[in-house]
Design a protein around this motif. Structure first.
Motif, PDB file in Angstrom:
ATOM      1  N   GLN A   1       1.464   6.596  -6.961  1.00 12.87           N
ATOM      2  CA  GLN A   1       0.391   7.573  -7.182  1.00 12.87           C
ATOM      3  C   GLN A   1       0.931   9.000  -7.115  1.00 12.87           C
ATOM      4  O   GLN A   1       0.547   9.863  -7.915  1.00 12.87           O
ATOM      5  CB  GLN A   1      -0.698   7.409  -6.115  1.00 12.87           C
ATOM      6  CG  GLN A   1      -1.715   6.322  -6.394  1.00 12.87           C
ATOM      7  CD  GLN A   1      -2.827   6.356  -5.363  1.00 12.87           C
ATOM      8  OE1 GLN A   1      -2.637   5.950  -4.216  1.00 12.87           O
ATOM      9  NE2 GLN A   1      -3.978   6.857  -5.757  1.00 12.87           N
ATOM     10  N   HIS A   2       1.816   9.235  -6.162  1.00 14.49           N
ATOM     11  CA  HIS A   2       2.370  10.584  -5.998  1.00 14.49           C
ATOM     12  C   HIS A   2       3.180  10.990  -7.227  1.00 14.49           C
ATOM     13  O   HIS A   2       3.104  12.132  -7.682  1.00 14.49           O
ATOM     14  CB  HIS A   2       3.244  10.638  -4.747  1.00 14.49           C
ATOM     15  CG  HIS A   2       3.827  11.996  -4.474  1.00 14.49           C
ATOM     16  ND1 HIS A   2       3.042  13.110  -4.275  1.00 14.49           N
ATOM     17  CD2 HIS A   2       5.121  12.414  -4.404  1.00 14.49           C
ATOM     18  CE1 HIS A   2       3.829  14.164  -4.074  1.00 14.49           C
ATOM     19  NE2 HIS A   2       5.082  13.759  -4.153  1.00 14.49           N
TER      20      HIS A   2
ATOM     21  N   ALA B   1      -3.057   5.495 -11.928  1.00 12.98           N
ATOM     22  CA  ALA B   1      -1.994   6.493 -11.736  1.00 12.98           C
ATOM     23  C   ALA B   1      -0.942   6.410 -12.832  1.00 12.98           C
ATOM     24  O   ALA B   1      -0.339   7.421 -13.212  1.00 12.98           O
ATOM     25  CB  ALA B   1      -1.337   6.305 -10.379  1.00 12.98           C
TER      26      ALA B   1
ATOM     27  N   ARG C   1       0.841  -1.218   0.000  1.00 10.48           N
ATOM     28  CA  ARG C   1       0.000   0.000   0.000  1.00 10.48           C
ATOM     29  C   ARG C   1       0.869   1.258   0.000  1.00 10.48           C
ATOM     30  O   ARG C   1       0.586   2.224  -0.704  1.00 10.48           O
ATOM     31  CB  ARG C   1      -0.927  -0.017   1.218  1.00 10.48           C
ATOM     32  CG  ARG C   1      -1.669   1.280   1.437  1.00 10.48           C
ATOM     33  CD  ARG C   1      -2.829   1.111   2.390  1.00 10.48           C
ATOM     34  NE  ARG C   1      -3.948   0.444   1.729  1.00 10.48           N
ATOM     35  CZ  ARG C   1      -5.124   0.215   2.330  1.00 10.48           C
ATOM     36  NH1 ARG C   1      -5.308   0.568   3.574  1.00 10.48           N
ATOM     37  NH2 ARG C   1      -6.088  -0.382   1.667  1.00 10.48           N
ATOM     38  N   ASP C   2       1.946   1.237   0.786  1.00 10.66           N
ATOM     39  CA  ASP C   2       2.863   2.386   0.829  1.00 10.66           C
ATOM     40  C   ASP C   2       3.514   2.609  -0.533  1.00 10.66           C
ATOM     41  O   ASP C   2       3.675   3.747  -0.974  1.00 10.66           O
ATOM     42  CB  ASP C   2       3.951   2.164   1.880  1.00 10.66           C
ATOM     43  CG  ASP C   2       3.396   2.132   3.298  1.00 10.66           C
ATOM     44  OD1 ASP C   2       2.302   2.696   3.518  1.00 10.66           O
ATOM     45  OD2 ASP C   2       4.058   1.550   4.183  1.00 10.66           O
ATOM     46  N   LYS C   3       3.874   1.528  -1.193  1.00  7.85           N
ATOM     47  CA  LYS C   3       4.537   1.647  -2.496  1.00  7.85           C
ATOM     48  C   LYS C   3       3.556   2.128  -3.570  1.00  7.85           C
ATOM     49  O   LYS C   3       3.935   2.868  -4.472  1.00  7.85           O
ATOM     50  CB  LYS C   3       5.161   0.304  -2.881  1.00  7.85           C
ATOM     51  CG  LYS C   3       6.281  -0.130  -1.920  1.00  7.85           C
ATOM     52  CD  LYS C   3       6.924  -1.412  -2.349  1.00  7.85           C
ATOM     53  CE  LYS C   3       7.952  -1.915  -1.329  1.00  7.85           C
ATOM     54  NZ  LYS C   3       9.060  -0.992  -1.113  1.00  7.85           N
ATOM     55  N   VAL C   4       2.293   1.719  -3.458  1.00 14.94           N
ATOM     56  CA  VAL C   4       1.276   2.210  -4.382  1.00 14.94           C
ATOM     57  C   VAL C   4       1.103   3.716  -4.204  1.00 14.94           C
ATOM     58  O   VAL C   4       0.992   4.470  -5.184  1.00 14.94           O
ATOM     59  CB  VAL C   4      -0.072   1.483  -4.151  1.00 14.94           C
ATOM     60  CG1 VAL C   4      -1.186   2.174  -4.934  1.00 14.94           C
ATOM     61  CG2 VAL C   4       0.034   0.019  -4.583  1.00 14.94           C
ATOM     62  N   THR C   5       1.085   4.161  -2.957  1.00 17.18           N
ATOM     63  CA  THR C   5       0.954   5.600  -2.663  1.00 17.18           C
ATOM     64  C   THR C   5       2.115   6.370  -3.281  1.00 17.18           C
ATOM     65  O   THR C   5       1.931   7.471  -3.815  1.00 17.18           O
ATOM     66  CB  THR C   5       0.917   5.833  -1.141  1.00 17.18           C
ATOM     67  OG1 THR C   5      -0.205   5.134  -0.595  1.00 17.18           O
ATOM     68  CG2 THR C   5       0.806   7.309  -0.819  1.00 17.18           C
ATOM     69  N   ARG C   6       3.310   5.798  -3.220  1.00 13.43           N
ATOM     70  CA  ARG C   6       4.486   6.446  -3.813  1.00 13.43           C
ATOM     71  C   ARG C   6       4.321   6.591  -5.324  1.00 13.43           C
ATOM     72  O   ARG C   6       4.625   7.648  -5.901  1.00 13.43           O
ATOM     73  CB  ARG C   6       5.725   5.610  -3.486  1.00 13.43           C
ATOM     74  CG  ARG C   6       7.022   6.159  -4.046  1.00 13.43           C
ATOM     75  CD  ARG C   6       8.179   5.237  -3.702  1.00 13.43           C
ATOM     76  NE  ARG C   6       9.396   5.669  -4.372  1.00 13.43           N
ATOM     77  CZ  ARG C   6      10.261   6.537  -3.874  1.00 13.43           C
ATOM     78  NH1 ARG C   6      10.039   7.071  -2.685  1.00 13.43           N
ATOM     79  NH2 ARG C   6      11.349   6.876  -4.537  1.00 13.43           N
TER      80      ARG C   6
ATOM     81  N   ASP D   1      -6.072  -1.092  -4.334  1.00 15.60           N
ATOM     82  CA  ASP D   1      -4.731  -0.524  -4.467  1.00 15.60           C
ATOM     83  C   ASP D   1      -4.187  -0.754  -5.872  1.00 15.60           C
ATOM     84  O   ASP D   1      -3.568   0.130  -6.467  1.00 15.60           O
ATOM     85  CB  ASP D   1      -3.783  -1.148  -3.438  1.00 15.60           C
ATOM     86  CG  ASP D   1      -4.052  -0.639  -2.031  1.00 15.60           C
ATOM     87  OD1 ASP D   1      -4.775   0.356  -1.899  1.00 15.60           O
ATOM     88  OD2 ASP D   1      -3.528  -1.244  -1.077  1.00 15.60           O
TER      89      ASP D   1
ATOM     90  N   GLU E   1       0.787  12.086  -9.760  1.00 11.04           N
ATOM     91  CA  GLU E   1       0.281  13.442  -9.479  1.00 11.04           C
ATOM     92  C   GLU E   1       1.311  14.495  -9.872  1.00 11.04           C
ATOM     93  O   GLU E   1       0.959  15.546 -10.431  1.00 11.04           O
ATOM     94  CB  GLU E   1      -0.067  13.560  -7.993  1.00 11.04           C
ATOM     95  CG  GLU E   1      -1.277  12.721  -7.585  1.00 11.04           C
ATOM     96  CD  GLU E   1      -1.411  12.596  -6.070  1.00 11.04           C
ATOM     97  OE1 GLU E   1      -0.525  13.137  -5.360  1.00 11.04           O
ATOM     98  OE2 GLU E   1      -2.366  11.948  -5.623  1.00 11.04           O
TER      99      GLU E   1
ATOM    100  N   LYS F   1      -5.802   1.652  -8.220  1.00  3.62           N
ATOM    101  CA  LYS F   1      -5.207   2.992  -8.099  1.00  3.62           C
ATOM    102  C   LYS F   1      -3.883   3.073  -8.862  1.00  3.62           C
ATOM    103  O   LYS F   1      -3.586   4.075  -9.512  1.00  3.62           O
ATOM    104  CB  LYS F   1      -4.982   3.328  -6.624  1.00  3.62           C
ATOM    105  CG  LYS F   1      -6.253   3.569  -5.830  1.00  3.62           C
ATOM    106  CD  LYS F   1      -5.935   3.773  -4.357  1.00  3.62           C
ATOM    107  CE  LYS F   1      -7.202   3.942  -3.533  1.00  3.62           C
ATOM    108  NZ  LYS F   1      -6.898   4.059  -2.073  1.00  3.62           N
TER     109      LYS F   1
END
Length: 342
Positions: A274-275, A315, A267-272, A308, A278, A311
């Motif tokens: 995604q960022h 992304a 999940r943390d790596k997916v957020t990275r 995830d 962005e 996303k």
């Protein structure tokens, strides 16, 4: 159909179908790990164990004055002592400093541990502060192992509350003479995860395997790229991607290579990722990003949470590749514009 072969409109119409396609080609290598530099083979470890057993009369008496010379002549015995304690190198250093007043820094004990693992049968050089620090470490270990686990609250678990250290010397002596009950060994493995320490020590190598595969694909296609270093700062990125194409001075494609066996870490790596997506759209329209974001992933951690994965696919606008689909990396992304080898 893989998402990297679809348009963003097609992905938005049926994202779950593309999640399934990525899940279908995710592979996990958690059963096989690289040994890496400093892996201690069992015969060497057993040699250190036997040297300690002889010096302590079958673990009947833990005398620091007797054990210290063994740690010099058979330094692998230091690793055996640490394993008996169940501590990481920094934890042993911290406890030693507390109990003896001799400052054993994290840097020193990590370096000592690695040096021994690299050459487990080479006599220890005790020049400088090494002698005093190792003596203090042995003294602290003998004290802890002799005393065993103290009583703690019912809702707490002491680190020495293990089959071989719970009751001090008597526990160690009994297990060394009769062998540990298999059920107890399995229980302790359940609590600590088999090979956990080794897996942590080679985590960088495990991640590097995917990066090496990407590098090979890019090189074979003649694509210019900049492979970044761990924790490197690159202007224009508040988080540095693993690869920048063609260079950090003119980023047109960025690649993140991630392997994880844990869904929380995934999940943390997916957020990275995604960022990064962005950042690519900052001040731009959806159809005109600053650069294309590509995710190359591996490990069962990414195959747990469908949302995830959805996303990540959105992304990257579908540019999600696994080890099984890396052969399509160049032809199914903007990388094909930079191919110089046909």
């Amino acid at each position: 159909m893989f998402p990297f072969k679809a348009t963003l409109e097609e992905i938005n119409k049926d994202p779950d179908n593309y999640v399934d396609s990525v899940f279908s080609c995710l592979e996990s290598e958690f059963l096989v790990m690289p040994k890496g530099a400093g892996f201690v083979e069992y015969p060497a470890f057993e040699g250190g164990y036997e040297a300690l057993k002889v010096a302590t009369n079958g673990f009947s008496v833990l005398d620091p004055a007797v054990i210290y010379p063994v740690t010099v002549s058979e330094p692998i015995s230091i690793i055996v002592l640490r394993t008996m304690l169940g501590f990481t190198p920094p934890e042993w250093g911290y406890v030693t400093t507390q109990k003896t007043g001799v400052k054993v820094t994290q840097g020193f004990i990590r370096s000592l541990d690695r040096k021994i693992r690299m050459a487990p049968e080479e006599e220890l050089n005790t020049n400088g502060v090494t002698k005093d620090r190792v003596k203090a470490m042995v003294k602290a270990a003998c004290h802890l192992l002799s005393e065993g686990a103290p009583k703690v609250n019912n809702d707490q678990l002491h680190r020495l509350n293990k089959a071989d250290t719970k009751h001090g010397i008597s526990s160690i002596k009994n297990l060394s003479r009769i062998g540990a009950p298999y059920a107890m060994l399995l229980y302790e493995r359940f609590i600590g995860r088999p090979f956990a320490g080794h897996r942590d020590s080679v985590s960088d190598i495990i991640g590097d395997s995917l990066e090496s595969a990407i590098e090979e694909v890019l090189t074979k296609a003649g694509v210019s790229f900049r492979k970044t270093k761990r924790a490197e700062r690159i202007e224009g990125f508040d988080q540095t991607p693993d690869f920048i194409i063609p260079s950090e001075f003119n980023p047109r494609i960025v690649i993140e290579a991630k392997i994880t066996e844990d869904d929380g870490t995934a999940r943390d790596k997916v957020t990275r990722i995604q960022h990064l997506g962005e950042l690519s759209l900052a001040g731009r329209s959806q159809n005109n990003p600053r650069y294309e974001v590509i995710a190359c992933i591996g490990g069962r951690g990414f195959g747990v949470r469908r949302e995830d994965m959805k996303k990540m696919i959105l992304a990257t606008r579908g540019k999600v590749f696994t080890a099984k689909t890396l052969e399509h990396l160049v032809e199914c992304s903007a990388l094909k514009k930079y191919r110089s080898n046909q």
